[in-house]
Write an enzyme that holds these catalytic residues in place. Structure first.
Site, PDB file in Angstrom:
ATOM      1  N   GLY A   1     -29.666  -7.959   2.036  1.00 20.05           N
ATOM      2  CA  GLY A   1     -29.776  -6.902   3.037  1.00 20.05           C
ATOM      3  C   GLY A   1     -30.025  -7.392   4.440  1.00 20.05           C
ATOM      4  N   LYS A   2     -29.913  -8.707   4.661  1.00 22.90           N
ATOM      5  CA  LYS A   2     -30.138  -9.204   6.008  1.00 22.90           C
ATOM      6  C   LYS A   2     -28.943  -8.913   6.909  1.00 22.90           C
ATOM      7  CE  LYS A   2     -33.005 -13.072   4.375  1.00 22.90           C
ATOM      8  NZ  LYS A   2     -32.947 -14.480   3.946  1.00 22.90           N
ATOM      9  N   ILE A   3     -27.787  -8.853   6.315  1.00 29.62           N
ATOM     10  CA  ILE A   3     -26.552  -8.613   7.044  1.00 29.62           C
ATOM     11  C   ILE A   3     -25.923  -7.341   6.493  1.00 29.62           C
ATOM     12  CG2 ILE A   3     -24.238  -9.525   7.535  1.00 29.62           C
ATOM     13  CD1 ILE A   3     -26.318 -11.274   8.750  1.00 29.62           C
TER      14      ILE A   3
END
Lengths: 400, 400, 400, 400
Positions: B302-304
């Protein structure tokens, strides 16, 4: 301490500005680590390797022509007289044909599904894509060409590529293409191109298959070994420099560097190694392979003249980044040189080497030269006629 | 097959010519492999990351300021409004002080004898050399400055660097220097600079030693974590993009990327990850470290934002080569932006995040958001007020 | 020439045989390049670093605990008394919690579709996979634990990890698990664990978020810097060796190495650098980053005692290969050592360092020690009480 | 999510213990990243590649024989029947001669001064050292041997190496040596050894120089290309598997992989690519070179059967580490196989291929096979007699 400023330039770059030229940026902002190596490479190439009459050999590994670097960089360098002879993998020359024959390659992506690509008849080289027919048509071209009568014999790869390049050049003209192909340009500019692994590519595969029919074409590996040594010997015996510009590593790197030991040791002719060494690679030395072996190690083998170590640069960086930058730098800062057309001199250069070999070489064990490095290089070398004159020896160096 | 030419551009570069500008060369001749990645990086940065109101964070690892890249590239990028906030190793900021304080570094060689260097009081960072006194004087400057009353408390590293930068800026002025130091420029342009490892550098070492005396200075790590998340949240909740420009990898890379999971999961505020991702590194993914972890892997955390994977570029190349090229490209093709001066908004941005956290966050286990990716990104995001409104959770993602 | 056989061992390995033990194979067949470096690393660690009373610090970067190397290798090394203190990235400790809390990780593949993984709630670290709930549950554990009264204050990360490790150990016992977690083992064996980037991980993120509520927990970065230096000083001032075992590079590498300059320069206490240096990394020196900086370069900074350069080994290889091999070698060839339980001595060691600092340190510029390296190390060092006693200075070295 | 435990094994290694065997450690503790790849490589080699009647080709690049890996690992693998044919750089075979001729190499250091080494007549390959006379004596041996009447003709490199190996074997016996040389072992065990770059090594250099005198020895590159394809075709047409074990990359990698396209496309014989692919290298894919090209990319070329991608392993690690480990694992867990003695079948295998080629091949453009992958591999392949029988084509794939 206080002496640092006497020995080394201060590291204080100017700020990068809008609209800078390539050579300006490199001289301004590439000050340390591989950036500095790249700047040194640009300057070594431009100010030393192509200065004067020096002979420059280039070795090509990695899939450079599929990446468009034949048309973008290598052909312009040849045309400007900055590259005098080449050792390439067969793959680079095979894929160069696609450009010369007007076929289409595409700038794709490395993240595609290869099983899908195979199903759809798409070939992938990392992020370069092209149609399966590009291969089939290129193969057919090779097979058609090598049926010609001039190919029905044993020959060196420089001659083979020259003859092949002629056909590529004709096709280019018919298609209205210009300066798209390394093979075609090599034919036009008389730049000899060798392959150190002649069976290892689609070109070699088609030649081999045709040899199962009635083709008489066979690569004369021995001629290649001696011819490349002859090019280096011609440069050095004329008092000029011999430089190597190595893209990648692999077999072409070794084939280019072994010219010196071939002259010095196997042939017994006194010599001191290449003058300038420039390599762009991602192979590090610690794994022991020749691809990543340092110029320093090459000194221990006599491949590089030890007094020239400061003129040896290794830049650890992808050739798709370094080659365009070095090319732009050199074209911006140096004038084109007169073409050497070494291809036209192949017989005479080989004869000159052979004559020296007959004078100095032996079949039995060659004695260890006792005066090794007795005369530290002082840039006023002894005249060639005085070299290795003693019957008893003469050797200097080595190779893998 | 026939469809290749519909999906991908033809790979047919023009020949490199004399006098080419940097941006021209990159657009012309960088067509495949890391060359193509570098060209994509230039265009991603210039056409997307700094387009419009997007917020751009830059992380610095590797010894970039010793290499002169502070003065050459980072300061010009800050001044043009192309870098809005920074996470740096302490070492890059410590060595930046040398430039701001008018000290001398030299472009040396990596092949010197380190035992001799130590004896002669010369410090080496690969091929960068400087006098031992450079360290002693820089240390004395740090110790002197942090004795000031404004430093006698606990504070975030952005505030600490701002206060320190003020002193550097004053020293620069007194010495007649301009635009030499990242810390000084950050002070002038209001660019917050964080350090993810505050004890790990000579700056941190001097602070620590002074704390054994009577210094009250202590870094508020918690504030840094929340403040960096607040910057990203401010951008995203205003409907603008958040981009990361990662030089190297290491702790600063993770610290920059973890802002999204901090918002989404730990704080329970609905969000979708950074919009644009640009990394220049030599760390490959296969060794498992975060330095080389791909944007794809960051999607699984979920960082990108997964819908933005095509706008993620990793170029495997030394920053001393890529950063000057990207800087020259961007300055040549984009106009300066209005400075965001995020430092001036640090309290209000943190308050905004805290308020959202109080609304959505929990201490116990946060439930798994069931509608994850239910609404594929369509660039018309739901208004921020509607986000994560359900009491029960809202989280989306994760981090190391 | 003839002297080669006097200076170097002959390279003539025995043939590899069925059923060989790890240490036997390494001693038999690892003779050159990185193979030889790995063999040297095994012998350096086993015969020098853990010989006698030497203190061994280990730094952890790269996602080692997710790969199972906590349980497989690091815990056994701690238990055998072969690792006395640790500097780790936060990520390695966060993921270590999964093992200690009995959660499940899986040996997957790096070739999965990350968008699918994200949709399915699967987290990926290269080829390690686990459920999203592993993160949520671990987070909840951290948040629950740090609400305890013993956490409501400022403390060093060694103390924080010790307190956290106690809870992990209790959970392990309740679950019937044994020796699964580095944090738990560190608690049991009194091995201090530091983090150089305390905000940079999910542990730090949860601490930071809780600090927006009523948590009083704050990391004392200054204490960490001084405490790590105190550990090294305690070893050296007792006449024992200080060794570093560096897995990867990054901030933990620098944090471990900077202990010596902290002692020598910032604190003004005479010292000569770490004795033994062992690093396994894939970071090469040429990019200038500290991760790949050589022990030689560290000598120029005084981080490494120059007379010990022959006892420095860098093996360029993934830690997932080297660490199990070195561990198996050491456990096979060396007996367990008495645990040092350095955690129990944290206050006394810090006090000893502080006392020396008060005796020798200054706030103003420390003078350059003129007798640097005047006495070449002869293994009979001057007694500690005579060190740096002159008022005028005493410094020796430096750090990033 | 819950399904992770159905698809993937849990990652929970046992603690490493004293006295572990190599295969035990690898199965126990190599669970992720390149460690896991190495474990997969061991199992792929042991359980699939050498299972049953499968034919295993090994390619050698990097200076493996100087590192002692000929004697330590390659000879034991050949003797156990685990390697059936080899493609090597010339350098590996040249340096193998030193061992077979009883010469001395030494385990030195990479940090020596090369100018001194050159002066002292010491040759360096990274950290391997030997006397200059080792080269001179080896050269004299080669020149003496190739003057024999059996060498006065054109021949494939497999035949050349067989004839040369006979002389090495005789010398070994006279010196009382056993199992020291790859060339000698190849002669004894009937393992054909090819070189893809026959001029590129000291062996090729001496052959070339002698050709300037009266030697008639010339390498038949065409035979090598066809002979290697014939070995693969023999395996596949008999219903057995063809596996490639690639150490390094370079020209030997391509030469080994191109056998499939040579069969399928150039010769027009229906085939599906190699079955198992195992590579140990440090070349990453992103630079575009074939050395680092993935098995996935090879699928797009038809070099690898797409249904076998799960059985392809690339381990990014120095061969001096991986090869001893894989060798020890295989010797420990598998029984020796009956030697295939492929050298003895060289004429009959080539004839079989030629016959198929006459049946299916064409000189003009070969049509694109329309039924490509029509029949997904189901491990019950169509009988060989039914393959590619249609007059019209039959091709499937490609190569560099």
């Amino acid at each position: 301490m206080a002496s640092l400023n006497k020995k080394f330039p201060r590291l204080l770059p100017a700020p990068i500005r809008k609209g800078m030229r390539v050579d300006e940026l490199i001289d301004t902002a590439f000050k340390a680590y591989n950036g500095a190596r790249l700047a040194e490479a640009c300057r070594l190439f431009t100010r030393k390797m192509i200065a004067g009459e020096g002979t420059v050999g280039m070795s090509l590994t990695g899939a450079l022509t599929p990446a468009g670097l034949g048309k973008a960089a290598i052909v312009p360098l040849m045309k400007a007289g900055f590259v005098d002879w080449i050792i390439s993998t067969g793959a680079n020359l095979y894929h160069d044909l696609h450009y010369g024959l007007g076929m289409e390659l595409f700038a794709g992506s490395p993240f595609l599904n290869d099983v899908d690509l195979r199903r759809d008849g798409v070939i992938r080289i990392y992020d370069v894509l092209f149609d399966y027919d590009v291969l089939l048509d290129t193969d057919a071209f090779v097979r058609e060409v090598i049926q010609g009568p001039e190919f029905q014999r044993t020959m060196g790869t420089d001659e083979f590529h020259y003859l092949l390049g002629k056909y590529v050049h004709e096709r280019e003209k018919r298609l209205g293409l210009k300066e798209t192909s390394v093979l075609s340009a090599a034919y036009r500019y008389g730049v000899p191109i060798f392959t150190s692994s002649p069976g290892d590519s689609s070109i070699g595969m088609n030649i081999a298959a045709m040899s199962l029919r009635d083709s008489k074409l066979l690569v004369d590996v021995n001629r290649d070994v001696n011819q490349t040594a002859a090019i280096v010997y011609a440069a050095k015996s004329a008092g000029a420099t011999s430089s190597v510009f190595i893209l990648g590593g692999g077999s072409p790197k070794n084939f280019m560097l072994q010219t010196e030991p071939q002259i010095q040791e196997v042939m017994g002719i006194e010599e001191r190694g290449h003058d300038y060494f420039l390599q762009c690679t991602d192979a590090r030395p610690d794994t022991g392979g020749l691809s990543g072996a340092t110029p320093g190690e090459a000194v221990s083998w006599g491949k590089i003249d030890p007094s020239n170590l400061p003129d040896c640069v290794v830049c650890y960086c992808d050739s798709t980044i370094t080659l365009p930058l070095i090319t732009a730098y050199a074209l911006s800062q140096a004038k084109p040189r007169k073409l050497k057309r070494l291809y036209d001199k192949r017989d005479s250069q080989l004869e000159a080497l052979r004559a020296q070999y007959y004078r100095h070489g032996k079949i039995e064990k060659i004695e260890h030269r006792t005066d090794l490095d007795a005369t530290p290089k002082n840039k006023t070398k002894p005249p060639p006629t005085k070299r290795g004159r003693s019957g008893r020896s003469v050797v200097g160096t080595k190779r893998h």
